[in-house]
Design an enzyme around this catalytic site. Sequence first.
Site, PDB file in Angstrom:
ATOM      1  N   CYS A   1      -4.740   2.453  -3.735  1.00  0.00           N
ATOM      2  CA  CYS A   1      -3.483   2.384  -2.745  1.00  0.00           C
ATOM      3  C   CYS A   1      -2.441   1.905  -3.498  1.00  0.00           C
ATOM      4  CB  CYS A   1      -3.328   3.212  -1.498  1.00  0.00           C
ATOM      5  SG  CYS A   1      -4.853   4.699  -1.156  1.00  0.00           S
TER       6      CYS A   1
ATOM      7  N   GLN B   1      -4.710  -5.408   7.102  1.00  0.00           N
ATOM      8  CA  GLN B   1      -5.791  -6.185   6.438  1.00  0.00           C
ATOM      9  C   GLN B   1      -5.727  -7.644   7.257  1.00  0.00           C
ATOM     10  OE1 GLN B   1      -7.423  -5.190   4.061  1.00  0.00           O
ATOM     11  NE2 GLN B   1      -7.052  -3.205   3.712  1.00  0.00           N
TER      12      GLN B   1
ATOM     13  N   LYS C   1     -10.093  -1.634  10.311  1.00  0.00           N
ATOM     14  CA  LYS C   1     -10.744  -2.758   9.636  1.00  0.00           C
ATOM     15  C   LYS C   1     -11.195  -3.890  10.759  1.00  0.00           C
ATOM     16  CE  LYS C   1      -7.682  -0.827   6.598  1.00  0.00           C
ATOM     17  NZ  LYS C   1      -8.454  -0.388   5.406  1.00  0.00           N
TER      18      LYS C   1
ATOM     19  N   ASP D   1       2.671  -4.464   7.950  1.00  0.00           N
ATOM     20  CA  ASP D   1       2.078  -4.214   7.927  1.00  0.00           C
ATOM     21  C   ASP D   1       0.794  -4.625   8.412  1.00  0.00           C
ATOM     22  OD1 ASP D   1      -0.624  -1.904   7.085  1.00  0.00           O
ATOM     23  OD2 ASP D   1       0.074  -1.674   4.946  1.00  0.00           O
TER      24      ASP D   1
ATOM     25  N   HIS E   1       1.081  -0.791   0.198  1.00  0.00           N
ATOM     26  CA  HIS E   1       0.345  -0.157   0.024  1.00  0.00           C
ATOM     27  C   HIS E   1       0.400   1.088  -0.090  1.00  0.00           C
ATOM     28  CE1 HIS E   1      -2.525   2.738   1.883  1.00  0.00           C
ATOM     29  NE2 HIS E   1      -3.826   2.295   1.439  1.00  0.00           N
TER      30      HIS E   1
END
Length: 409
Positions: free
Chosen positions: A367, A206, A229, A203, A126
């Site tokens: 993104c 997700q 999220k 990251d 991303h």
Amino acid sequence: MENTISFDINDIRKQFPVLSREVNGKPLVYMDNGATTHKPKAMTDAITDYYERINSNVHRGVHHLSQQATDAFEVTREKLRAHINAEHAREVIFTKGTTDSINTVAWSFGELVKPRDEVIISTLEHHSNIVPWQMMCERKGATLKVIPMDDRGVLDLEAYQTLLTEKTVLVAFNHISNALGTINPVKKMTKMAHEVGAAVMIDGAQSMPHLKVDVRDLDVDFYAISAHKMYGPTGIGALYGKEEWLNKLPPYQGGGEMIATVTFEKTTYADLPHKFEAGTPHIEGVIAWAASLDWLNAIGMENITHYEAELLEYGTKALSEVDGMTIHGTAPQKSALFSFNIEGLHPYDVGTLLDQLGIAVRTGHHCTQPLMNRLNVPGTIRASMGLYNTKEEIDTLVAGLNRVIPMLK
């Protein structure tokens, strides 16, 4: 796959008032969970309760309401520590979200970076895990390298091994790709990075709604999280960092809360976690996040992972039968996310017509412009599943596509 679901999906859906809405006269089918999830009533009730009963600043008052707010605030930190199996609550830093967490590390870690040091990211990233490292490398004179991927959306680990050298100081990559759903082998890639002495930043935006994350088992040095999220509030997130690293790094921002002493000549910083938490935090967001964590754990992350695997299998088969369909992202290990294009049609046009049928998907580059360039597409249509989605909704999506496609050709 045999249906072994251990919870009542209809009961789950009833806890989300928005799912009973109609859009353009059609029942809402919400498949944009990769962007943000909807919120269970337990979470929104916690926000209302905070403002109606407590509403006080944290860590700064001796009065009863301030102490109540502080206690509730710190309860969330401990619950999040337990949720990701961090060793200490002080290793959990509250931030504005994953982007803020990554920028915190990029700036603070960057203060230790020297010219000609190297940072590695991946093709799957991303923009929030690309741009901060570009900025840091430009500021410090370091070099940014990129792990390539194959046509399935799987990272090339042989190429990654070649990129790792004694000059590598940090590797940053996502746990799950927001654009393709690829689940990366975090534990293996982290071990490879540690073998050359590099730190690892993950990251986790997700992954947190879909997987049971154990930061100690993964052995990562930093892990970035967003509450919104994972069925929590927007504008709040967390950075997990190993204590030894957080003690090494200078604070990202200065102000109240993050100090021990201040004079005009010199400031000394507070101990962890407050060293990285300047200013009044998003108090109600932190407190309400605890309700989301309780809700997720009552269902069980393993149950969620298993149920969404059923959605992935069912959806992959159903979508593959749509005329002109190309599914982007076919990694053997992936989350319940479908990124696809229809031959000859622009993603935006398909998404716009699906919205007229009450079906919410996301279109565009998500993104991840470098990733879309690698795939040689301007963007994709992304249907990203959440816990409350159903196979019947996947059928509705397929029926919607079969209705929309002839209208656009």
